[in-house]
Design an enzyme around this catalytic site. Sequence first.
Site, PDB file in Angstrom:
ATOM      1  N   SER A  37      34.794  48.934  43.579  1.00 24.03           N
ATOM      2  CA  SER A  37      35.264  48.561  42.239  1.00 24.03           C
ATOM      3  C   SER A  37      35.607  47.086  42.078  1.00 24.03           C
ATOM      4  O   SER A  37      35.681  46.592  40.968  1.00 24.03           O
ATOM      5  CB  SER A  37      36.477  49.405  41.845  1.00 24.03           C
ATOM      6  OG  SER A  37      37.618  49.000  42.564  1.00 24.03           O
ATOM      7  N   LYS A  78      43.058  45.715  41.827  1.00 25.41           N
ATOM      8  CA  LYS A  78      42.429  45.363  40.542  1.00 25.41           C
ATOM      9  C   LYS A  78      42.929  43.991  40.113  1.00 25.41           C
ATOM     10  O   LYS A  78      43.812  43.407  40.708  1.00 25.41           O
ATOM     11  CB  LYS A  78      42.780  46.379  39.443  1.00 25.41           C
ATOM     12  CG  LYS A  78      42.456  47.823  39.762  1.00 25.41           C
ATOM     13  CD  LYS A  78      40.991  48.101  39.819  1.00 25.41           C
ATOM     14  CE  LYS A  78      40.756  49.572  40.199  1.00 25.41           C
ATOM     15  NZ  LYS A  78      39.435  49.837  40.644  1.00 25.41           N
TER      16      LYS A  78
END
Length: 185
Positions: A37, A78
């Site tokens: 990701s 993230k």
Amino acid sequence: MEKNEIVSWIKTIVFAVILTVGIRVFLFTPVNVEGASMMPTFENEEKVIVNIIGPTLSDYKRFDVIVFEAPNGENFIKRIIGLPGDRVEYHDDELFINGEKFNEPYLDINREKLLDSGNLTGNFTLQDSLGEEVVPEGHYFVLGDNRRKSLDSRDMSVGFVAQERILGTVPVVVWPLPNARFIKE
């Protein structure tokens, strides 16, 4: 060995253990990157160091890379996109925050690698994704750099990230050694 020398060695070892544990618990801790990701910023199975103390001394900033505890109990890595009070939107592969367009140079490599003519990041608003107009106080809106393969704040199962769930920022990759580097915005 004399008794005094043994006691001295024991004290030294105990001090070293306490210092190591203290640094790991209160300053920095290693975390493994799992999944794709955040590619290419982070590769699967790289080991990063999380700065635990830095963010407690100052606020998190837009585009900081963070590690946080996701609702499922896993640690996610993230990038902070939206700060408390921000209105975040994506249109035609461009980020708008509070109506202002922001460049995301860390996405250039992923955009160049697209095999189709589509967008790296699909259109969305906070209202469409999470039913809110702005990022709530004490929360952040986060996205993975590999936008097509990231479970992030756009999904209700992750949603906004509460500040108390953030473990810290990621300033450096330490393993494998050939990949060691500092992380920049």
